[in-house]
Scaffold this motif. Sequence first.
Motif, PDB file in Angstrom:
ATOM      1  N   LEU A  87       0.827  -1.211   0.000  1.00  0.00           N
ATOM      2  CA  LEU A  87       0.000   0.000   0.000  1.00  0.00           C
ATOM      3  C   LEU A  87       0.857   1.255   0.000  1.00  0.00           C
ATOM      4  N   ASP A  88       1.878   1.273   0.842  1.00  0.00           N
ATOM      5  CA  ASP A  88       2.758   2.452   0.901  1.00  0.00           C
ATOM      6  C   ASP A  88       3.357   2.744  -0.475  1.00  0.00           C
ATOM      7  N   GLU A  89       3.813   1.698  -1.163  1.00  0.00           N
ATOM      8  CA  GLU A  89       4.392   1.877  -2.495  1.00  0.00           C
ATOM      9  C   GLU A  89       3.343   2.357  -3.499  1.00  0.00           C
ATOM     10  N   LEU A  90       2.178   1.735  -3.482  1.00  0.00           N
ATOM     11  CA  LEU A  90       1.122   2.139  -4.411  1.00  0.00           C
ATOM     12  C   LEU A  90       0.695   3.585  -4.181  1.00  0.00           C
ATOM     13  N   PHE A  91       0.535   3.975  -2.916  1.00  0.00           N
ATOM     14  CA  PHE A  91       0.149   5.353  -2.616  1.00  0.00           C
ATOM     15  C   PHE A  91       1.256   6.332  -3.018  1.00  0.00           C
ATOM     16  N   LEU A  92       2.504   5.957  -2.786  1.00  0.00           N
ATOM     17  CA  LEU A  92       3.628   6.812  -3.179  1.00  0.00           C
ATOM     18  C   LEU A  92       3.624   7.030  -4.692  1.00  0.00           C
ATOM     19  N   TYR A  93       3.490   5.946  -5.446  1.00  0.00           N
ATOM     20  CA  TYR A  93       3.467   6.057  -6.903  1.00  0.00           C
ATOM     21  C   TYR A  93       2.238   6.822  -7.387  1.00  0.00           C
ATOM     22  N   ALA A  94       1.095   6.597  -6.736  1.00  0.00           N
ATOM     23  CA  ALA A  94      -0.136   7.280  -7.148  1.00  0.00           C
ATOM     24  C   ALA A  94      -0.029   8.784  -6.947  1.00  0.00           C
ATOM     25  N   GLN A  95       0.683   9.206  -5.898  1.00  0.00           N
ATOM     26  CA  GLN A  95       0.885  10.647  -5.676  1.00  0.00           C
ATOM     27  C   GLN A  95       1.793  11.251  -6.725  1.00  0.00           C
ATOM     28  N   LYS A  96       2.772  10.492  -7.188  1.00  0.00           N
ATOM     29  CA  LYS A  96       3.747  10.994  -8.152  1.00  0.00           C
ATOM     30  C   LYS A  96       3.234  10.966  -9.590  1.00  0.00           C
ATOM     31  N   ASP A  97       2.416   9.966  -9.900  1.00  0.00           N
ATOM     32  CA  ASP A  97       2.032   9.754 -11.298  1.00  0.00           C
ATOM     33  C   ASP A  97       0.567   9.335 -11.386  1.00  0.00           C
ATOM     34  N   PRO A  98      -0.252  10.103 -12.094  1.00  0.00           N
ATOM     35  CA  PRO A  98      -1.672   9.748 -12.212  1.00  0.00           C
ATOM     36  C   PRO A  98      -1.913   8.413 -12.916  1.00  0.00           C
ATOM     37  N   PHE A  99      -0.896   7.875 -13.566  1.00  0.00           N
ATOM     38  CA  PHE A  99      -1.014   6.578 -14.221  1.00  0.00           C
ATOM     39  C   PHE A  99      -1.555   5.527 -13.266  1.00  0.00           C
ATOM     40  N   VAL A 100      -1.082   5.519 -12.021  1.00  0.00           N
ATOM     41  CA  VAL A 100      -1.451   4.472 -11.068  1.00  0.00           C
ATOM     42  C   VAL A 100      -2.948   4.500 -10.785  1.00  0.00           C
ATOM     43  N   ALA A 101      -3.464   5.652 -10.385  1.00  0.00           N
ATOM     44  CA  ALA A 101      -4.896   5.758 -10.105  1.00  0.00           C
ATOM     45  C   ALA A 101      -5.707   5.486 -11.367  1.00  0.00           C
ATOM     46  N   ASN A 102      -5.274   6.037 -12.477  1.00  0.00           N
ATOM     47  CA  ASN A 102      -5.988   5.819 -13.737  1.00  0.00           C
ATOM     48  C   ASN A 102      -6.054   4.337 -14.098  1.00  0.00           C
ATOM     49  N   MET A 103      -4.962   3.624 -13.886  1.00  0.00           N
ATOM     50  CA  MET A 103      -4.936   2.205 -14.240  1.00  0.00           C
ATOM     51  C   MET A 103      -5.905   1.409 -13.363  1.00  0.00           C
ATOM     52  N   PHE A 104      -5.959   1.718 -12.083  1.00  0.00           N
ATOM     53  CA  PHE A 104      -6.911   1.018 -11.216  1.00  0.00           C
ATOM     54  C   PHE A 104      -8.352   1.281 -11.662  1.00  0.00           C
ATOM     55  N   VAL A 105      -8.638   2.515 -12.026  1.00  0.00           N
ATOM     56  CA  VAL A 105      -9.992   2.850 -12.480  1.00  0.00           C
ATOM     57  C   VAL A 105     -10.300   2.135 -13.793  1.00  0.00           C
ATOM     58  N   LEU A 106      -9.372   2.167 -14.729  1.00  0.00           N
ATOM     59  CA  LEU A 106      -9.594   1.502 -16.009  1.00  0.00           C
ATOM     60  C   LEU A 106      -9.818   0.003 -15.831  1.00  0.00           C
ATOM     61  N   MET A 107      -9.034  -0.625 -14.978  1.00  0.00           N
ATOM     62  CA  MET A 107      -9.185  -2.066 -14.769  1.00  0.00           C
ATOM     63  C   MET A 107     -10.566  -2.388 -14.202  1.00  0.00           C
ATOM     64  N   ALA A 108     -11.081  -1.540 -13.339  1.00  0.00           N
ATOM     65  CA  ALA A 108     -12.439  -1.756 -12.807  1.00  0.00           C
ATOM     66  C   ALA A 108     -13.472  -1.567 -13.916  1.00  0.00           C
ATOM     67  N   GLN A 109     -13.283  -0.547 -14.745  1.00  0.00           N
ATOM     68  CA  GLN A 109     -14.205  -0.308 -15.863  1.00  0.00           C
ATOM     69  C   GLN A 109     -14.189  -1.478 -16.843  1.00  0.00           C
ATOM     70  N   ALA A 110     -13.013  -2.026 -17.079  1.00  0.00           N
ATOM     71  CA  ALA A 110     -12.867  -3.102 -18.065  1.00  0.00           C
ATOM     72  C   ALA A 110     -13.592  -4.379 -17.644  1.00  0.00           C
ATOM     73  N   ARG A 111     -13.884  -4.520 -16.374  1.00  0.00           N
ATOM     74  CA  ARG A 111     -14.577  -5.710 -15.870  1.00  0.00           C
ATOM     75  C   ARG A 111     -16.088  -5.633 -16.063  1.00  0.00           C
ATOM     76  N   ARG A 112     -16.586  -4.483 -16.392  1.00  0.00           N
ATOM     77  CA  ARG A 112     -18.037  -4.283 -16.454  1.00  0.00           C
ATOM     78  C   ARG A 112     -18.645  -4.830 -17.741  1.00  0.00           C
ATOM     79  N   ALA A 113     -19.910  -5.208 -17.631  1.00  0.00           N
ATOM     80  CA  ALA A 113     -20.668  -5.638 -18.806  1.00  0.00           C
ATOM     81  C   ALA A 113     -20.694  -4.488 -19.812  1.00  0.00           C
ATOM     82  N   GLY A 114     -20.683  -4.843 -21.074  1.00  0.00           N
ATOM     83  CA  GLY A 114     -20.711  -3.835 -22.130  1.00  0.00           C
ATOM     84  C   GLY A 114     -19.341  -3.513 -22.687  1.00  0.00           C
TER      85      GLY A 114
END
Length: 189
Positions: A87-114
Amino acid sequence: MTREEQKEERKKAILMTALTLFVEKGYHETKVADIAAAVPMSTGLMFHYFKSKEELLMALVVMGKEFTKATAGGDNIPPDVFLKGMLDELFLYAQKDPFVANMFVLMAQARRAGMPEDVRKVAMSVSSVDDTAKLIKKGQKEGIFRKGNPKLLALCFWSAFQGIMEEMTIDKKLGVPDSEWLLSILKGN
């Protein structure tokens, strides 16, 4: 910079631009022309790198699946220490680069129907919850984590993390919580 390095830089720019647009506008609302204009490049040139929007989405989801492999492991580390470090590493990277948060959101979206079924299948194969459930079960045996269904506890843990990542994509100035707050879901304190 060599021609091959330039090509890789362009490909990376397309991927990062598409990731941002897919998260901000949604996959279905994002047009190939939107991505090309934001890179910037012609739509025709973009098709030289990716044959379709779906191929681009698949490349991002495969990248995201590789990224989530960090949740596996911790065999020789106490489960709470492993999860806190992760968690510490993920939060550190997420603060430095929006890629991390964006990737988590995209992966959740990709699981959805449609979503395109082949993309959805890859996204559904991510094992973060199951990997974490194994750690929780081990932590329960050691008296570190609360009693309860390990998979449901892992789901609560990752759902809280996912919610934070989603908020970080909305509020770019949002800080990150103390990782102990998420661990308290598992510890019960």
